[in-house]
Write a protein that holds these residues in place. Structure first.
Motif, PDB file in Angstrom:
ATOM      1  N   GLU A 423      -0.707   4.748  -1.763  1.00 33.04           N
ATOM      2  CA  GLU A 423      -1.732   3.731  -2.006  1.00 33.04           C
ATOM      3  C   GLU A 423      -1.787   3.293  -3.475  1.00 33.04           C
ATOM      4  O   GLU A 423      -2.856   3.028  -4.018  1.00 33.04           O
ATOM      5  CB  GLU A 423      -3.107   4.239  -1.556  1.00 33.04           C
ATOM      6  N   PHE A 424      -0.621   3.195  -4.095  1.00 28.42           N
ATOM      7  CA  PHE A 424      -0.543   2.734  -5.474  1.00 28.42           C
ATOM      8  C   PHE A 424      -0.475   1.214  -5.588  1.00 28.42           C
ATOM      9  O   PHE A 424      -0.661   0.666  -6.672  1.00 28.42           O
ATOM     10  CB  PHE A 424       0.686   3.336  -6.174  1.00 28.42           C
ATOM     11  N   GLU A 425      -0.206   0.533  -4.474  1.00 31.76           N
ATOM     12  CA  GLU A 425       0.013  -0.909  -4.555  1.00 31.76           C
ATOM     13  C   GLU A 425      -1.153  -1.661  -5.196  1.00 31.76           C
ATOM     14  O   GLU A 425      -0.934  -2.468  -6.118  1.00 31.76           O
ATOM     15  CB  GLU A 425       0.329  -1.477  -3.176  1.00 31.76           C
ATOM     16  N   PRO A 426      -2.422  -1.419  -4.798  1.00 32.47           N
ATOM     17  CA  PRO A 426      -3.517  -2.179  -5.426  1.00 32.47           C
ATOM     18  C   PRO A 426      -3.627  -1.949  -6.926  1.00 32.47           C
ATOM     19  O   PRO A 426      -3.795  -2.896  -7.701  1.00 32.47           O
ATOM     20  CB  PRO A 426      -4.763  -1.665  -4.684  1.00 32.47           C
ATOM     21  N   GLY A 427      -3.527  -0.683  -7.336  1.00 33.32           N
ATOM     22  CA  GLY A 427      -3.652  -0.378  -8.756  1.00 33.32           C
ATOM     23  C   GLY A 427      -2.501  -0.903  -9.579  1.00 33.32           C
ATOM     24  O   GLY A 427      -2.697  -1.396 -10.701  1.00 33.32           O
ATOM     25  N   MET A 428      -1.292  -0.807  -9.044  1.00 33.93           N
ATOM     26  CA  MET A 428      -0.134  -1.301  -9.775  1.00 33.93           C
ATOM     27  C   MET A 428      -0.165  -2.813  -9.900  1.00 33.93           C
ATOM     28  O   MET A 428       0.229  -3.368 -10.925  1.00 33.93           O
ATOM     29  CB  MET A 428       1.148  -0.822  -9.099  1.00 33.93           C
ATOM     30  N   LYS A 429      -0.651  -3.490  -8.870  1.00 30.52           N
ATOM     31  CA  LYS A 429      -0.768  -4.947  -8.956  1.00 30.52           C
ATOM     32  C   LYS A 429      -1.838  -5.330  -9.971  1.00 30.52           C
ATOM     33  O   LYS A 429      -1.677  -6.298 -10.730  1.00 30.52           O
ATOM     34  CB  LYS A 429      -1.074  -5.534  -7.586  1.00 30.52           C
ATOM     35  N   ALA A 430      -2.941  -4.558 -10.002  1.00 29.31           N
ATOM     36  CA  ALA A 430      -3.998  -4.835 -10.983  1.00 29.31           C
ATOM     37  C   ALA A 430      -3.495  -4.647 -12.405  1.00 29.31           C
ATOM     38  O   ALA A 430      -3.912  -5.353 -13.328  1.00 29.31           O
ATOM     39  CB  ALA A 430      -5.200  -3.934 -10.723  1.00 29.31           C
TER      40      ALA A 430
END
Length: 439
Positions: A423-430
């Motif tokens: 679940e790193f996708e949201p944080g990495m996109k931010a």
């Protein structure tokens, strides 16, 4: 191990790691692009030479240097009082007046539950147990996108210790943000429930600057090599003893041992700058590296701080197996964690498919502890950990450098899936870290 047994033995008694750490932390401010960071690079280069590395050199690169000025945080309603606060790196200068709003841990779900438009969002440095890790950059970025006028980052560790930490990777951020202590955060959260209003003033600037990596090598000149990294920069509010003075001292212990080893392939060393302000040194090094020439990358970030070594394998089963074998062979505990993360200097190489080990250590507590606070000072260091982890790192690197040990490149699709599962996708996109070709 017979070829380096004597070197490993000498490492247990060597006082040079402590002397190096003393000189490094005495510099004080080692913020990326600063004169203190330049002094630290010269110190590291001398230590590389003394350890027996070849072709020692400094490689400079341009950066956006962030400079800290005055920060003032004052409650103006319902009472009037001042609080200590420190601006977070790449915070823009500005004056803000806004109502306080408590967003708990600062997760996207918590921010969505309240109205942050035009307000000062107050968020904890930690994340809920049992849930995914939410990085500071994601909390800040999500609050800013939701319309917050400013962001207050509250340490979850007591002791009147406002935390620091970069808001972006190398670029000036969008809204002012400050770190405040747990004790101050408790007051801000209480006042938030009473329609509290604060005024925040930040003086800071982002200017063109220069940083540098320090490079060297041991072993034979071969087309393929193992690359060993550690960052030597630190935040300007303390001495950077734990983060990452211990790491660069651990790397030096390993380098001295490996300089006496009979290696099958070469080992390259890179002490990188500007990690704390966005992995800028490792990104620059990666931009000049033929990834096919790197058998594996070992990133020493966090080793030497606490008693037991942690080896993060970033989805590589082969590097994880090396760490487990070394733990059994030496009868020293090495905790292996296979999940990946993008917030240290292995990331520019892992992103390109290079297998990795990140050598870390863990206190057992959530969060950074003394790290990124005024309390990150030399007295917190037990240099026995530095020497022991340096010896273990040398043995790990030596095995990675054996021609008979196969370390396959990372599979891009498996790596992408591992980041999604974690679940790193949201944080990495931010944070602007999600690779474009993964969408």
């Amino acid at each position: 191990m017979d070829d380096i047994a004597d070197a490993v033995g000498r490492a247990w008694l060597d006082d040079r790691p402590w002397a190096f750490l003393t000189d490094l932390t005495a510099i004080g401010n080692r913020m990326g692009g600063s004169e203190g960071e330049a002094r630290a690079a010269r110190l590291v280069a001398d230590a590389f030479e003394d350890a027996g590395l070849r072709r020692v050199r400094q490689q400079s690169f341009e950066v956006n240097e962030w400079r800290r000025g005055r920060t003032e945080l004052e409650l103006v309603a319902p009472d009037r009082r001042e609080f200590e606060a420190i601006a977070l790196p790449y915070c823009p200068a500005g004056d803000v007046r806004g109502e306080l709003v408590d967003v708990g841990y600062g997760t996207p779900a918590e921010i969505d539950e309240v109205d942050v438009e035009g307000k000062v969002a107050v968020a904890s440095t930690t994340t809920p147990s049992g849930g995914r890790f939410v990085h500071r950059m994601e909390k800040y970025g999500y609050a800013a996108e939701a319309g917050a006028e400013a962001f207050a980052f509250v340490n979850h560790v007591p002791g009147q210790l406002p935390p620091t930490g970069s808001l972006t990777f190398g670029e000036e951020a969008s809204i002012p943000a400050v770190g405040v202590s747990k004790e101050t955060g408790a007051w801000l959260s209480e006042y938030a429930g009473e329609d509290g209003v604060v005024e925040l003033t930040v003086e800071a600037e982002t200017v063109p600057g220069e940083s540098r990596n320090v490079l060297g090598a041991v072993g034979p000149d071969t087309d393929e090599a193992v690359l060993v990294l550690a960052h030597y920069d630190a935040h300007d509010i303390a001495e950077g003893a734990l983060d990452n003075g211990c790491g660069i001292a651990t790397l030096l212990v390993a380098a001295r041992i490996l300089a006496e080893a009979d290696l099958d392939i070469g080992v390259r060393f890179g002490a990188v700058g500007c990690e704390e302000t966005g992995l800028l040194g490792s990104e620059h090094l990666a931009s000049m590296t033929d990834f096919d020439s790197v058998k594996a990358v070992v990133n020493v970030d966090g080793a030497g701080r606490f008693r037991n070594l942690v080896a993060m394998s970033h989805t590589s089963a082969a590097t994880a197996d090396v760490a487990r074998r070394m733990s059994r062979a030496t009868r020293h505990p090495i905790e292996v964690r296979e999940e990946p993360h993008p917030f240290s200097d292995q990331w520019p190489f892992v992103r390109a498919g290079v297998p990795a080990l990140q050598l870390h250590s863990d206190s057992g507590e959530r969060g950074r502890g003394w790290g990124h606070t005024h309390a990150d000072t030399r007295d917190k260091v037990d240099d026995r950990n530095v020497r022991e982890h340096g010896a273990l790192a040398a043995l790990l690197v030596r095995e990675l450098a054996e021609e008979s040990v196969e370390i396959p490149a990372l599979d891009e699709y498996e790596l992408e899936e591992a980041f999604r599962e974690a679940e790193f996708e949201p944080g990495m996109k931010a944070a602007g870290l999600w690779p474009e070709d993964w969408d």
